[in-house]
Motif scaffolding. Structure first.
Motif, PDB file in Angstrom:
ATOM      1  N   ALA A  65      -6.817   0.893  17.720  1.00 18.96           N
ATOM      2  CA  ALA A  65      -7.159   0.749  19.139  1.00 18.96           C
ATOM      3  C   ALA A  65      -6.020   1.204  20.041  1.00 18.96           C
ATOM      4  N   ALA A  66      -4.777   1.038  19.563  1.00 19.32           N
ATOM      5  CA  ALA A  66      -3.612   1.406  20.358  1.00 19.32           C
ATOM      6  C   ALA A  66      -3.183   2.856  20.156  1.00 19.32           C
ATOM      7  N   GLY A  67      -3.821   3.554  19.230  1.00 23.05           N
ATOM      8  CA  GLY A  67      -3.432   4.925  18.938  1.00 23.05           C
ATOM      9  C   GLY A  67      -2.116   5.035  18.196  1.00 23.05           C
ATOM     10  N   VAL A  68      -1.799   4.021  17.390  1.00 21.80           N
ATOM     11  CA  VAL A  68      -0.544   3.965  16.639  1.00 21.80           C
ATOM     12  C   VAL A  68      -0.850   4.067  15.150  1.00 21.80           C
ATOM     13  N   GLY A  69      -0.072   4.847  14.426  1.00 23.98           N
ATOM     14  CA  GLY A  69      -0.275   4.989  12.992  1.00 23.98           C
ATOM     15  C   GLY A  69       0.135   3.748  12.230  1.00 23.98           C
ATOM     16  N   LEU A  70      -0.630   3.395  11.203  1.00 24.75           N
ATOM     17  CA  LEU A  70      -0.326   2.235  10.360  1.00 24.75           C
ATOM     18  C   LEU A  70       0.127   2.696   8.982  1.00 24.75           C
ATOM     19  N   ILE A  71       1.301   2.236   8.587  1.00 21.69           N
ATOM     20  CA  ILE A  71       1.854   2.497   7.261  1.00 21.69           C
ATOM     21  C   ILE A  71       1.933   1.177   6.512  1.00 21.69           C
ATOM     22  N   ILE A  72       1.584   1.200   5.233  1.00 23.62           N
ATOM     23  CA  ILE A  72       1.685   0.002   4.397  1.00 23.62           C
ATOM     24  C   ILE A  72       2.920   0.114   3.515  1.00 23.62           C
ATOM     25  N   ASN A  73       3.680  -0.950   3.452  1.00 20.58           N
ATOM     26  CA  ASN A  73       4.892  -0.970   2.644  1.00 20.58           C
ATOM     27  C   ASN A  73       4.573  -1.258   1.178  1.00 20.58           C
ATOM     28  N   ASP A  74       4.953  -0.346   0.317  1.00 22.79           N
ATOM     29  CA  ASP A  74       5.010  -0.578  -1.133  1.00 22.79           C
ATOM     30  C   ASP A  74       3.679  -0.814  -1.835  1.00 22.79           C
ATOM     31  N   ASP A  75       2.552  -0.589  -1.208  1.00 20.26           N
ATOM     32  CA  ASP A  75       1.281  -0.965  -1.841  1.00 20.26           C
ATOM     33  C   ASP A  75       0.238   0.120  -1.571  1.00 20.26           C
ATOM     34  N   VAL A  76       0.138   1.060  -2.503  1.00 23.09           N
ATOM     35  CA  VAL A  76      -0.784   2.181  -2.354  1.00 23.09           C
ATOM     36  C   VAL A  76      -2.224   1.699  -2.347  1.00 23.09           C
ATOM     37  N   ALA A  77      -2.538   0.743  -3.216  1.00 21.73           N
ATOM     38  CA  ALA A  77      -3.910   0.238  -3.294  1.00 21.73           C
ATOM     39  C   ALA A  77      -4.339  -0.412  -1.986  1.00 21.73           C
ATOM     40  N   LEU A  78      -3.441  -1.196  -1.372  1.00 21.88           N
ATOM     41  CA  LEU A  78      -3.761  -1.841  -0.100  1.00 21.88           C
ATOM     42  C   LEU A  78      -3.930  -0.793   0.996  1.00 21.88           C
ATOM     43  N   ALA A  79      -3.081   0.220   0.993  1.00 21.07           N
ATOM     44  CA  ALA A  79      -3.206   1.289   1.983  1.00 21.07           C
ATOM     45  C   ALA A  79      -4.567   1.967   1.882  1.00 21.07           C
ATOM     46  N   ALA A  80      -5.014   2.216   0.653  1.00 21.09           N
ATOM     47  CA  ALA A  80      -6.328   2.836   0.460  1.00 21.09           C
ATOM     48  C   ALA A  80      -7.440   1.895   0.895  1.00 21.09           C
ATOM     49  N   GLN A  81      -7.276   0.611   0.602  1.00 23.67           N
ATOM     50  CA  GLN A  81      -8.326  -0.362   0.880  1.00 23.67           C
ATOM     51  C   GLN A  81      -8.587  -0.526   2.364  1.00 23.67           C
ATOM     52  N   VAL A  82      -7.526  -0.475   3.174  1.00 17.18           N
ATOM     53  CA  VAL A  82      -7.696  -0.710   4.613  1.00 17.18           C
ATOM     54  C   VAL A  82      -7.770   0.584   5.418  1.00 17.18           C
ATOM     55  N   GLY A  83      -7.662   1.725   4.751  1.00 15.20           N
ATOM     56  CA  GLY A  83      -7.707   2.989   5.471  1.00 15.20           C
ATOM     57  C   GLY A  83      -6.481   3.231   6.323  1.00 15.20           C
TER      58      GLY A  83
END
Length: 209
Positions: A65-83
């Protein structure tokens, strides 16, 4: 390398504080997202997978909503799960090539390189989109972290990728770090522990004009 056109390659790179208090976490992030950081990294080493998923899902909605990129630390599976827009990997957190295969060509992949330029070259060769050096200053989050000299940013200019500084960064020392060549400033306490987090975030974001 992959980097969405809509996301800046320079600026403030916020990292969330570890907490099991989700409402406080979301409130803190909502307070500083108006500063328009380049990226926000979800980092939580201290909670269970279900809560991590719930927190990451909400942060995905808030950052989108804010137009900011989201990076997940250390967890590829979680990054994939939440897009998420990408993942950040430490030395022992997985393989960059495997992360690329899982997340796709448009994911932003970052790598911790500590104080070691050879690690940065290896990460870029493996497909990383940015590299992080630190701690550039004494860090309350990781008090025993190895110190990384600011000369690394000039030495790594030929990489042709964003270089992130992390560790003990505040509005008071940010100018020196940007002047040394850092493309992004990764900050936790310098914003979230500040008396006025939004003002601190805006001050840090102003380093690039």
């Amino acid at each position: 390398m992959a980097w969405p056109d809509a996301l800046p390659r320079r600026g403030l790179y916020l990292i969330t504080p570890d907490t099991t208090d989700s409402l406080r976490l979301f409130s803190q992030c909502l307070r500083v997202l108006p500063a328009r950081p380049a990226l926000l990294q979800y980092r939580n080493k201290s909670t269970d997978p279900a809560l991590r998923l719930a927190q990451a899902q909400t942060l995905r909605a808030l950052t989108r909503a804010a137009g900011v990129g989201l990076i997940i630390n250390d967890d590829v599976a979680l990054a994939a799960q939440v897009g998420a827009d990408g993942v950040h990997l430490g030395r022992d957190d997985g393989d960059i090539a495997a992360a690329r295969a899982r997340l796709g060509e448009h994911a932003i992949l970052g790598a911790s390189c500590y104080d070691q330029l050879p690690l940065a070259h290896a990460a870029i060769a493996a497909g990383a989109d940015y590299v992080a050096f630190g701690a550039v200053c004494p860090s309350a989050t990781k008090p025993n972290a190895v110190r990384a000299p600011l000369s690394l940013f000039a030495d790594s200019a030929a990489l042709g990728a964003p270089r992130v500084a992390i560790g003990g960064i505040t509005p008071a020392n940010a100018g020196e770090i940007v002047a040394a060549g850092a493309d992004m400033l990764a900050v936790i306490g310098g914003v979230f522990d500040a008396e006025d987090p939004l003002a601190a975030a805006c001050a840090l974001s102003a380093g690039w004009g």
